[in-house]
Design an enzyme around this catalytic site. Structure first.
Site, mmCIF file in Angstrom:
data_model
loop_
_atom_site.group_PDB
_atom_site.id
_atom_site.type_symbol
_atom_site.label_atom_id
_atom_site.label_comp_id
_atom_site.label_asym_id
_atom_site.label_seq_id
_atom_site.Cartn_x
_atom_site.Cartn_y
_atom_site.Cartn_z
ATOM 1 N N LYS A 49 48.454 -1.061 19.683
ATOM 2 C CA LYS A 49 48.180 0.079 20.579
ATOM 3 C C LYS A 49 48.981 -0.007 21.882
ATOM 4 O O LYS A 49 49.338 1.022 22.456
ATOM 5 C CB LYS A 49 46.684 0.187 20.861
ATOM 6 C CG LYS A 49 45.887 0.625 19.626
ATOM 7 C CD LYS A 49 44.416 0.819 19.923
ATOM 8 C CE LYS A 49 43.651 1.132 18.639
ATOM 9 N NZ LYS A 49 42.224 1.309 18.844
ATOM 10 N N ASP A 98 40.204 7.528 20.614
ATOM 11 C CA ASP A 98 39.028 6.686 20.382
ATOM 12 C C ASP A 98 37.825 7.182 21.202
ATOM 13 O O ASP A 98 36.706 7.274 20.700
ATOM 14 C CB ASP A 98 39.316 5.220 20.758
ATOM 15 C CG ASP A 98 40.136 4.507 19.688
ATOM 16 O OD1 ASP A 98 40.153 4.978 18.532
ATOM 17 O OD2 ASP A 98 40.758 3.479 20.016
HETATM 18 P P1 NDP Z 1 39.839 -6.278 22.442
HETATM 19 O O1 NDP Z 1 40.274 -7.568 21.850
HETATM 20 O O2 NDP Z 1 40.816 -5.440 23.179
HETATM 21 O O3 NDP Z 1 38.648 -6.586 23.509
HETATM 22 C C1 NDP Z 1 37.624 -7.483 23.191
HETATM 23 C C2 NDP Z 1 36.525 -7.415 24.261
HETATM 24 O O4 NDP Z 1 35.388 -8.116 23.740
HETATM 25 C C3 NDP Z 1 36.879 -8.077 25.591
HETATM 26 O O5 NDP Z 1 36.270 -7.354 26.633
HETATM 27 C C4 NDP Z 1 36.240 -9.480 25.439
HETATM 28 O O6 NDP Z 1 35.883 -10.051 26.677
HETATM 29 C C5 NDP Z 1 34.983 -9.118 24.682
HETATM 30 N N1 NDP Z 1 34.405 -10.223 23.917
HETATM 31 C C6 NDP Z 1 34.902 -10.822 22.807
HETATM 32 N N2 NDP Z 1 34.049 -11.754 22.346
HETATM 33 C C7 NDP Z 1 32.971 -11.745 23.190
HETATM 34 C C8 NDP Z 1 31.745 -12.473 23.234
HETATM 35 N N3 NDP Z 1 31.446 -13.411 22.319
HETATM 36 N N4 NDP Z 1 30.890 -12.189 24.233
HETATM 37 C C9 NDP Z 1 31.175 -11.233 25.148
HETATM 38 N N5 NDP Z 1 32.308 -10.505 25.156
HETATM 39 C C10 NDP Z 1 33.207 -10.753 24.181
HETATM 40 O O7 NDP Z 1 39.117 -5.483 21.265
HETATM 41 P P2 NDP Z 1 39.062 -3.887 21.064
HETATM 42 O O8 NDP Z 1 38.653 -3.292 22.354
HETATM 43 O O9 NDP Z 1 40.295 -3.414 20.402
HETATM 44 O O10 NDP Z 1 37.887 -3.737 19.962
HETATM 45 C C11 NDP Z 1 36.525 -3.938 20.314
HETATM 46 C C12 NDP Z 1 35.638 -3.556 19.120
HETATM 47 O O11 NDP Z 1 35.702 -2.162 18.886
HETATM 48 C C13 NDP Z 1 35.999 -4.238 17.797
HETATM 49 O O12 NDP Z 1 34.815 -4.616 17.148
HETATM 50 C C14 NDP Z 1 36.691 -3.131 17.025
HETATM 51 O O13 NDP Z 1 36.536 -3.302 15.616
HETATM 52 C C15 NDP Z 1 35.926 -1.908 17.510
HETATM 53 N N6 NDP Z 1 36.665 -0.630 17.401
HETATM 54 C C16 NDP Z 1 36.099 0.382 16.660
HETATM 55 C C17 NDP Z 1 36.752 1.606 16.554
HETATM 56 C C18 NDP Z 1 36.134 2.710 15.745
HETATM 57 O O14 NDP Z 1 36.815 3.706 15.472
HETATM 58 N N7 NDP Z 1 34.870 2.614 15.369
HETATM 59 C C19 NDP Z 1 38.044 1.866 17.213
HETATM 60 C C20 NDP Z 1 38.521 0.742 18.003
HETATM 61 C C21 NDP Z 1 37.845 -0.461 18.066
HETATM 62 P P3 NDP Z 1 36.956 -10.876 27.585
HETATM 63 O O15 NDP Z 1 37.748 -9.843 28.305
HETATM 64 O O16 NDP Z 1 36.111 -11.702 28.473
HETATM 65 O O17 NDP Z 1 37.770 -11.678 26.610
#
Ligand code: NDP
Length: 276
Positions: free
Chosen positions: A66, A102
């Protein structure tokens, strides 16, 4: 010759987008093909250039491309510009125009499909990654009473709230601040972290949900994730996963490319898995 579209990601084997867009095309009588491209990391631009040279008219973009798509676009729509991420490219006029559907997909699913108004509500968004960034502007457009973003790495949430400041108030905070006076405050709690992908729970207290709240998990098709389980055990009865968001953002992309918006309810029903 049929118009060509595709989704690009890595890995891409799991993608539902070709099935969704092919069904949309059949339902609306559009002559198109939609395929999946497994892109090579570092090779996004070359892959898209080749697809366009072969007549490609638009692509959807999923993890991890992205940001590459954002950099590739000649022009950006405002939501994509602010999100810093592009999930859809349109090559219709010879240029590459970038958009991010999204957030619109998510708000349509919550408001139109689930019947939960966001106007005047208190929204808690967990996570500050790519998906969270994409939903903030559409959420602000719904005029909630309060929009809070919480992230494990607090600095990211603060940076986002500052970046969006001219569009509305977003309160950035850490998980520890969700207890105490913020307990029982949120009508809509959205898990936009990737924790569920690893069967983990973000450190959100079970006390955040207001009576009648909606708990929404962006991840789809996995049943009762740790976050949804927490919500259910806290007494929340309105639970949803991101299948509606996925189908609605696909419908927005289809409408942008083809000028006709497909019906979505049948596809959402077909793809919905029980949250048990
Ligand atoms: P990113 O990798 O960009 O972001 C991940 C985020 O999750 C960060 O804020 C990270 O925090 C946080 N995080 C990860 N693990 C933990 C944990 N154990 N505890 C607390 N916070 C945590 O991911 P995306 O934003 O691309 O995707 C997020 C979710 O959304 C995924 O599950 C994806 O499958 C889903 N999604 C669904 C879509 C749909 O159409 N339904 C479309 C796009 C995404 P930190 O910054 O501290 O690392």
């Amino acid at each position: 010759m049929s118009a060509r579209y595709a989704v690009i990601g890595n890995p891409i084997g799991h993608t539902k987008s070709p099935a969704i867009h092919t069904a949309f095309a059949q339902a609306t009588g559009q002559d198109l093909t939609y395929t999946a491209i497994e892109g090579k990391r570092g090779g996004f631009a070359a892959e898209i250039d080749a697809f366009r040279a072969a007549g490609g008219m638009g692509v959807n973009i999923t993890t991890p491309f992205k940001l590459d798509a954002f950099a590739y676009a000649d022009r950006l729509k405002p939501v994509a510009q602010l999100a810093g991420a592009v999930n859809c490219l349109n090559f219709a006029d010879g240029k590459a125009e970038g958009e991010n559907f999204d957030g619109l997909g998510l708000t349509r699913d919550i408001v139109a499909n689930l019947g939960v108004a966001l106007r005047g509500k208190r929204i808690l968004l967990l996570g500050a990654g790519g998906a969270a960034r994409g939903v903030l502007l559409p959420f602000l457009h719904e005029q909630p009473e309060e929009l809070v973003i919480v992230n494990r790495t607090l600095a990211k949430a603060i940076a986002i709230s500052e970046q969006f400041a001219s569009h509305g108030t977003i309160i950035a905070t850490g998980y520890e601040a969700l207890s105490g006076e913020r307990a029982g405050q949120y009508d809509v709690v959205v898990n936009a972290t990737s924790a569920s992908l690893h069967h983990e729970l973000p450190p959100v207290p079970a006390s955040v949900f207001r009576s009648g709240a909606l708990a929404y998990e962006l991840l789809y098709g996995k049943g009762l994730t740790p976050f949804l389980r927490l919500a259910r055990e806290a007494g929340v009865t309105r639970l949803a996963d991101g299948v509606g968001m996925l189908v609605e953002q696909a419908a927005e992309a289809f409408a942008w490319w083809r000028g006709i918006r497909p019906e979505t309810a049948g596809m959402i029903n077909k793809m919905t898995v029980k949250l048990t």
